[in-house]
Design a protein around this motif. Structure first.
Motif, short mmCIF file in Angstrom:
data_model
loop_
_atom_site.label_atom_id
_atom_site.label_comp_id
_atom_site.label_asym_id
_atom_site.label_seq_id
_atom_site.Cartn_x
_atom_site.Cartn_y
_atom_site.Cartn_z
N ARG A 231 41.80 -0.73 16.39
CA ARG A 231 40.43 -0.77 15.86
C ARG A 231 40.23 0.43 14.93
O ARG A 231 40.63 1.55 15.24
CB ARG A 231 39.41 -0.69 16.99
N ALA A 232 39.61 0.19 13.79
CA ALA A 232 39.31 1.26 12.84
C ALA A 232 38.28 2.21 13.44
O ALA A 232 37.33 1.78 14.09
CB ALA A 232 38.80 0.66 11.54
N TYR A 398 48.65 -0.17 3.48
CA TYR A 398 47.42 -0.85 3.03
C TYR A 398 46.19 -0.05 3.44
O TYR A 398 45.22 0.05 2.69
CB TYR A 398 47.36 -2.26 3.62
N ILE A 399 46.23 0.50 4.65
CA ILE A 399 45.10 1.28 5.13
C ILE A 399 44.91 2.53 4.26
O ILE A 399 43.78 2.87 3.89
CB ILE A 399 45.31 1.67 6.62
N ALA A 400 46.00 3.20 3.94
CA ALA A 400 45.92 4.41 3.12
C ALA A 400 45.30 4.11 1.76
O ALA A 400 44.45 4.87 1.26
CB ALA A 400 47.31 5.01 2.94
N THR A 401 45.69 3.00 1.15
CA THR A 401 45.11 2.61 -0.14
C THR A 401 43.62 2.35 0.00
O THR A 401 42.82 2.76 -0.86
CB THR A 401 45.82 1.36 -0.67
N THR A 402 43.24 1.71 1.09
CA THR A 402 41.82 1.41 1.32
C THR A 402 41.02 2.69 1.50
O THR A 402 39.86 2.79 1.06
CB THR A 402 41.67 0.51 2.55
N LEU A 424 34.67 1.03 5.16
CA LEU A 424 36.09 1.26 5.46
C LEU A 424 36.47 0.65 6.80
O LEU A 424 37.52 0.02 6.94
CB LEU A 424 36.35 2.76 5.45
N ASP A 425 35.60 0.80 7.79
CA ASP A 425 35.83 0.17 9.09
C ASP A 425 35.99 -1.34 8.95
O ASP A 425 36.90 -1.94 9.53
CB ASP A 425 34.66 0.47 10.03
N ILE A 431 42.29 -5.89 8.01
CA ILE A 431 43.73 -5.67 7.85
C ILE A 431 44.44 -5.72 9.21
O ILE A 431 45.54 -6.25 9.33
CB ILE A 431 43.99 -4.31 7.16
N LEU A 432 43.76 -5.21 10.25
CA LEU A 432 44.38 -5.08 11.57
C LEU A 432 44.10 -6.27 12.49
O LEU A 432 44.47 -6.24 13.66
CB LEU A 432 43.88 -3.80 12.25
#
Length: 447
Positions: A231-232, A398-402, A424-425, A431-432
């Motif tokens: 979870r973000a 992908y998360i880093a780019t976001t 962002l969350d 993505i997750l």
């Protein structure tokens, strides 16, 4: 058959013929025949048996970028030490490496040993490409903890750190005599520089299309980024504290709102005084030494990251670098491990640093004068004792780019820090989504 052998066997044949005519001497002759046969067979075996030789094993190694070029200079010593092992090196450009490694796995053609970026290891572990290395002996105590952890996925070791990378503060020592150690000191330095340097100057450069800077400020607060159940956690207060600090640097004019593509020559602009601080990695030590004239080399320095107020100095930074992995399908794992052991020796790590500029992963290697006596490198040694491993997720790229995309939107005023974190969350949770399904299923099977 040799002439001598033919002679011996001819003599035996003649004796056998004579025996047929001399029955009374057969017993005595039989003894002589036995001896002759043994002698003849012995000569035959000695001449016909091939010499015993040690089989040579050839392992394939893929090195990425500059590392794949300079490692060739280390291989002769390895092959001299292990004459029965040969190393076939293939150099892969960094820009093509990720795709080529994936394609090789699908095609069952991964090399026995490969260099791999630390953030790729979770992805290649998930698809079953890598051999687990915790069954091999290792020297964990001699590695930086944060760096070591980047190679551990779900409690299992899949890579051995080859060289390390982290980010520190590069600064103009003629403008900043004493580097800041806390966030409050950091803010004060930037306010002073804004007043003194005037229009066209910014105290710090933070390219908006880079994710390490906002992530570093967040992990300094202990922000987990992503929870154990995928979870973000970007709306969490600790992330917001660091992310808010980052966004304020743009809002106050401390950092220009520009991406890397808008920077003409970062080294020249640093020298000309367009900015006084810069958060970057060890490769730029060599670049600064090459690009700045000798009389300017005492006008820049490096320092560990400032820490949030009330926390120990230095503040945390991210753990990165390159690791060595073994293909799960390799049939030469023992030879591959010997090569990893060799490249991991402190003496080889120092030599590799001298050839490539990459910082050693082994702590003991830092005792070498080439590193211990270098004042520009000292900040990295201090910082490496306080690094944080990034989330070990295949989706991290992908998360880093976001993250930087939302940071850039906030820097340009399209979001405030809280709104950007909420968005962002939402994006990262999408993505997750598949990973959460996998985690839930795994937990259900375990019950």
């Amino acid at each position: 058959m040799s002439r001598a052998q033919r002679g011996i066997f001819g003599a035996i044949a003649r004796l056998l013929t004579a025996a047929r005519w001399h029955q009374r001497s057969l017993a005595a002759l039989g003894i002589k025949l036995g001896l002759g046969i043994k002698l003849a067979l012995g000569v035959s075996l000695l001449s016909c048996t091939p010499h015993q030789t040690t089989k040579t094993t050839t392992i394939e190694f893929w090195g990425l970028g500059r590392e794949g070029e300079v490692v060739a200079e280390l291989v002769p010593e390895f092959e001299q030490r292990y004459p029965h092992i040969k190393v076939d090196i293939q150099q892969i450009p960094w820009t093509a490496a990720h795709e080529k490694l994936l394609t090789a796995h699908v095609g069952n053609s991964l090399p026995d040993v490969a260099q791999m970026g630390n953030t790729w290891i979770p992805e290649f572990t998930t698809i079953g490409a890598l051999e687990r290395l915790d069954r091999y002996p290792h020297m964990r105590a001699d590695y930086f903890p944060g760096i070591w952890e980047t190679n551990v996925v779900d409690g299992v070791l899949f890579g051995i750190p080859w060289y390390v990378d982290t980010r520190v503060l590069f600064y103009r020592s003629d403008l900043i005599p004493t580097p800041p150690k806390t966030w409050s000191e950091w803010r004060a330095v930037m306010e002073r520089l804004r007043r003194e340097q005037g229009k066209g100057f910014h105290p710090i450069l933070l390219p908006t299309n880079e994710w390490p800077q906002p992530v570093i400020l967040a992990v300094q607060q202990g922000a987990p980024l992503v929870s154990g159940d995928a979870r973000a956690n970007f709306s969490e207060p600790r992330f917001l504290e660091g992310f808010g600090f980052y966004v304020d640097l743009f809002r106050k004019g401390d950092a220009p709102v520009i991406a890397n593509s808008q920077i003409a020559n970062i080294y020249q602009q640093f020298q000309e005084g367009e900015f006084a601080m810069w958060i970057t990695g060890p490769w730029n030590v060599g670049e600064m030494r090459r690009r700045w004239p000798a009389e300017w080399q005492d006008r820049w320095a490096t320092a560990p990251m400032p820490a949030p107020d009330g926390m120990s100095y230095p503040g945390a930074s991210i753990a990165g670098g390159g690791s060595l992995v073994i293909s799960r399908r390799s049939r030469k794992k023992d030879a591959a491990w010997k090569f990893i052991e060799f490249l991991s020796e402190p003496a080889q790590q120092v030599r590799f640093y001298q050839l490539s500029g990459n910082l050693p992963a082994r702590k003991s290697a830092w005792n070498a004068p080439a590193l211990a006596d270098d004042d520009k490198i000292a900040a990295f040694r201090t910082q490496l004792d306080n690094t944080v491993a990034l989330p070990r997720l295949p989706e991290w790229e992908y998360i880093a780019t976001t993250i930087f995309e939302h940071g850039e939107l906030a820097a340009r005023g399209q979001f405030d820090a809280k709104s950007a974190a909420r968005s962002l969350d939402t994006k990262v949770n999408r993505i997750l989504e598949k990973r959460r399904w996998v985690v839930a299923r795994h937990r259900g099977d375990a019950l």
